[in-house]
Design a protein around this motif. Structure first.
Motif, PDB file in Angstrom:
ATOM      1  N   ARG A  16       0.828  -1.207   0.000  1.00 49.46           N
ATOM      2  CA  ARG A  16       0.000   0.000   0.000  1.00 49.46           C
ATOM      3  C   ARG A  16       0.866   1.263   0.000  1.00 49.46           C
ATOM      4  O   ARG A  16       0.539   2.253  -0.681  1.00 49.46           O
ATOM      5  CB  ARG A  16      -0.953  -0.014   1.197  1.00 49.46           C
ATOM      6  CG  ARG A  16      -2.030  -1.089   1.093  1.00 49.46           C
ATOM      7  CD  ARG A  16      -3.141  -0.948   2.112  1.00 49.46           C
ATOM      8  NE  ARG A  16      -4.077  -2.060   1.985  1.00 49.46           N
ATOM      9  CZ  ARG A  16      -5.033  -2.157   1.067  1.00 49.46           C
ATOM     10  NH1 ARG A  16      -5.178  -1.167   0.181  1.00 49.46           N
ATOM     11  NH2 ARG A  16      -5.832  -3.193   1.031  1.00 49.46           N
ATOM     12  N   ARG A  23       2.217   1.621  -3.514  1.00 54.02           N
ATOM     13  CA  ARG A  23       1.143   2.052  -4.416  1.00 54.02           C
ATOM     14  C   ARG A  23       0.880   3.554  -4.258  1.00 54.02           C
ATOM     15  O   ARG A  23       0.714   4.287  -5.239  1.00 54.02           O
ATOM     16  CB  ARG A  23      -0.123   1.251  -4.121  1.00 54.02           C
ATOM     17  CG  ARG A  23      -1.315   1.488  -5.086  1.00 54.02           C
ATOM     18  CD  ARG A  23      -2.193   2.669  -4.700  1.00 54.02           C
ATOM     19  NE  ARG A  23      -2.549   2.670  -3.302  1.00 54.02           N
ATOM     20  CZ  ARG A  23      -3.595   2.036  -2.781  1.00 54.02           C
ATOM     21  NH1 ARG A  23      -4.384   1.328  -3.575  1.00 54.02           N
ATOM     22  NH2 ARG A  23      -3.868   2.120  -1.481  1.00 54.02           N
ATOM     23  N   ASP A  24       0.864   4.034  -3.030  1.00 50.58           N
ATOM     24  CA  ASP A  24       0.609   5.454  -2.800  1.00 50.58           C
ATOM     25  C   ASP A  24       1.758   6.316  -3.322  1.00 50.58           C
ATOM     26  O   ASP A  24       1.545   7.440  -3.800  1.00 50.58           O
ATOM     27  CB  ASP A  24       0.406   5.717  -1.307  1.00 50.58           C
ATOM     28  CG  ASP A  24      -0.884   5.090  -0.779  1.00 50.58           C
ATOM     29  OD1 ASP A  24      -1.756   4.738  -1.602  1.00 50.58           O
ATOM     30  OD2 ASP A  24      -1.011   4.947   0.458  1.00 50.58           O
ATOM     31  N   PRO A  50       1.615   5.691  -7.839  1.00 51.25           N
ATOM     32  CA  PRO A  50       0.264   5.226  -8.191  1.00 51.25           C
ATOM     33  C   PRO A  50       0.092   4.787  -9.634  1.00 51.25           C
ATOM     34  O   PRO A  50      -0.886   4.098  -9.954  1.00 51.25           O
ATOM     35  CB  PRO A  50      -0.609   6.449  -7.877  1.00 51.25           C
ATOM     36  CG  PRO A  50       0.328   7.611  -7.950  1.00 51.25           C
ATOM     37  CD  PRO A  50       1.645   7.110  -7.464  1.00 51.25           C
ATOM     38  N   LYS A  71       2.906  -0.366 -12.243  1.00 53.69           N
ATOM     39  CA  LYS A  71       2.411  -1.710 -11.965  1.00 53.69           C
ATOM     40  C   LYS A  71       3.291  -2.344 -10.892  1.00 53.69           C
ATOM     41  O   LYS A  71       4.507  -2.110 -10.843  1.00 53.69           O
ATOM     42  CB  LYS A  71       2.417  -2.561 -13.233  1.00 53.69           C
ATOM     43  CG  LYS A  71       1.361  -2.136 -14.250  1.00 53.69           C
ATOM     44  CD  LYS A  71       1.231  -3.150 -15.360  1.00 53.69           C
ATOM     45  CE  LYS A  71       0.138  -2.744 -16.349  1.00 53.69           C
ATOM     46  NZ  LYS A  71      -1.192  -2.732 -15.708  1.00 53.69           N
ATOM     47  N   LEU A  72       2.684  -3.179 -10.065  1.00 55.28           N
ATOM     48  CA  LEU A  72       3.397  -3.843  -8.985  1.00 55.28           C
ATOM     49  C   LEU A  72       3.440  -5.342  -9.257  1.00 55.28           C
ATOM     50  O   LEU A  72       2.410  -5.986  -9.437  1.00 55.28           O
ATOM     51  CB  LEU A  72       2.731  -3.564  -7.638  1.00 55.28           C
ATOM     52  CG  LEU A  72       2.569  -2.088  -7.271  1.00 55.28           C
ATOM     53  CD1 LEU A  72       1.979  -1.958  -5.867  1.00 55.28           C
ATOM     54  CD2 LEU A  72       3.892  -1.342  -7.378  1.00 55.28           C
ATOM     55  N   ILE A  79      -6.146  -3.338  -4.612  1.00 51.68           N
ATOM     56  CA  ILE A  79      -5.048  -2.568  -5.202  1.00 51.68           C
ATOM     57  C   ILE A  79      -4.981  -2.888  -6.689  1.00 51.68           C
ATOM     58  O   ILE A  79      -4.479  -3.942  -7.097  1.00 51.68           O
ATOM     59  CB  ILE A  79      -3.706  -2.882  -4.511  1.00 51.68           C
ATOM     60  CG1 ILE A  79      -3.791  -2.601  -3.004  1.00 51.68           C
ATOM     61  CG2 ILE A  79      -2.586  -2.039  -5.141  1.00 51.68           C
ATOM     62  CD1 ILE A  79      -2.510  -2.903  -2.244  1.00 51.68           C
ATOM     63  N   THR A  99      -3.285  -1.749  -9.130  1.00 56.43           N
ATOM     64  CA  THR A  99      -2.021  -1.676  -9.872  1.00 56.43           C
ATOM     65  C   THR A  99      -1.203  -2.964  -9.753  1.00 56.43           C
ATOM     66  O   THR A  99      -0.150  -3.085 -10.374  1.00 56.43           O
ATOM     67  CB  THR A  99      -1.173  -0.493  -9.388  1.00 56.43           C
ATOM     68  OG1 THR A  99      -0.993  -0.587  -7.977  1.00 56.43           O
ATOM     69  CG2 THR A  99      -1.824   0.826  -9.748  1.00 56.43           C
TER      70      THR A  99
END
Length: 375
Positions: A184, A187-188, A191, A194-195, A218, A220
């Protein structure tokens, strides 16, 4: 007709500029150096080819000592006097001398030699390595970068520092609540990236499903790689059956024979292609062919190899269609690539068109930084 006259093996220490930790443990940091093995093949008429492999026993069973002694004592005698262009015959001889047990035998040692053979073949024919495999489909190869296991805050800061990288391979540690916080935070911080989650075998099937349930919102996240132990293909299937994200196999697939079984077991959506575990470019391409035939998505990665292994991967990955940018993280973690002529702009590597690898190896650095050990 050119014949191989000399095979030199150089165990080499290459410093790291940042800490790198994965699910199976510590890889290295600025206070320690990584173990790399370089191979130099020379013909009687002066052609030279280079190969390389990183030794990482916490990831796979081969050590610096075993790679070095295997090449010097078992593979080099097979090469002397042979025409480097006869790579199929040489590959067969290597497999006959160093038998695969079930999956693959001494693939890291074979990979270093195969890269050197492909480099010298390209030099002799006056073509880049990618031409040996049908030619490049892509002029550049975009890069993903690995985020080493750390606190969520530090991993997020590193993601910000690497912006605008479009994809991060996020190393996780096997604790669902803690890894959720890491994902998280990243991601923040990034944004639009891609993860690509990489557990490096650190999860049990139940805990992996717990994490995947926690992070299902999530959007991404692209996939999760090798959540469970490499030998646990049925655990992989259990995770895949319960996951809303694609599941990729890496340490559990060391050959195209492995991938054929994995297809039948339906335990993975994607496969991670690495030259080291396949035994080099030639064998890795076989896995790519199997994956394409059975609609298994392909991800490209490495083992933090320096410039020789790095650019060899770039040549191969330029000939196939990967679903994410290739995770070749040496530019981020190594203090030097031990090669000149590598062009990286905006997280994309230009595919060389000069003969062979298309880069100039820093032989002086290799010889000045030997690894010393007793065999």
């Amino acid at each position: 007709m050119s014949k191989i006259a000399c095979v030199d093996v150089y165990p080499t220490s290459i410093g790291m500029k940042d800490k790198f930790t994965i699910g199976t443990g510590f890889v290295g940091d600025a206070e320690s150096a990584g173990d790399h093995v370089f191979v130099k093949i020379t013909t009687d008429d002066g052609f030279v080819g280079w190969g390389e492999q990183r030794a990482l026993p916490s990831w796979s069973y081969e050590t610096t000592e075993s790679i070095t002694s295997t090449i010097r004592n078992y593979i080099a005698p097979l090469l002397l006097g042979k025409n480097p262009l006869n790579r199929n015959a040489i590959q067969t001889a290597m497999h006959q001398t160093l038998k695969p047990a079930v999956s693959n035998g001494h693939p890291f040692a074979k990979a270093a030699v195969n890269i050197a053979l492909c480099d010298i073949s390209g030099q002799m024919l006056g073509v880049p390595i990618h031409v040996l495999f049908g030619g490049k489909r892509h002029d550049t190869v975009p890069l993903s970068y690995a985020l080493s296991i750390d606190t969520p805050e530090i991993m997020a800061l590193k993601a910000e520092a690497l912006a605008p990288c479009s994809c991060f391979k996020v190393k996780v540690a096997g604790v669902p609540s803690e890894d959720e916080d890491r994902l998280r935070a990243i991601r923040d911080a990034a944004p639009h990236a891609k993860l690509w989650i990489d557990a490096n075998q650190s999860y049990t099937p139940s805990n992996a499903l717990d994490l995947l349930n926690r992070i299902k919102d999530i959007d991404t996240i692209y996939c999760m790689e090798q959540p469970v132990a490499s030998r646990d293909w049925f655990g992989m299937k259990r995770v895949r059956d319960g996951s809303q994200f694609p599941i990729a196999i890496d340490e559990g697939c060391f050959s195209h024979y492995d991938l054929g079984k994995i297809v039948q077991l339906e335990c993975a959506d994607a496969v991670v292609l690495k030259l080291c575990k396949s035994g080099g470019l030639t064998e890795c391409l076989k896995s790519a062919d199997v994956a394409e035939a059975y609609a298994i998505e392909m991800l490209g990665s490495g083992l933090t190899e320096a410039g020789v292994g790095f650019i060899a991967s770039v040549h191969l990955f330029s000939t196939i269609d990967l679903v994410l940018p290739a995770e070749l993280n040496a530019p981020v973690f190594l203090e030097t690539m031990v090669a000149e002529g590598i062009e990286i702009n905006a997280h994309e590597v230009t595919v060389p068109d000069a003969p062979g690898l298309g880069v100039t190896v820093d032989e002086d650095y290799i010889k000045a930084n030997p690894l010393k050990y007793e065999v």
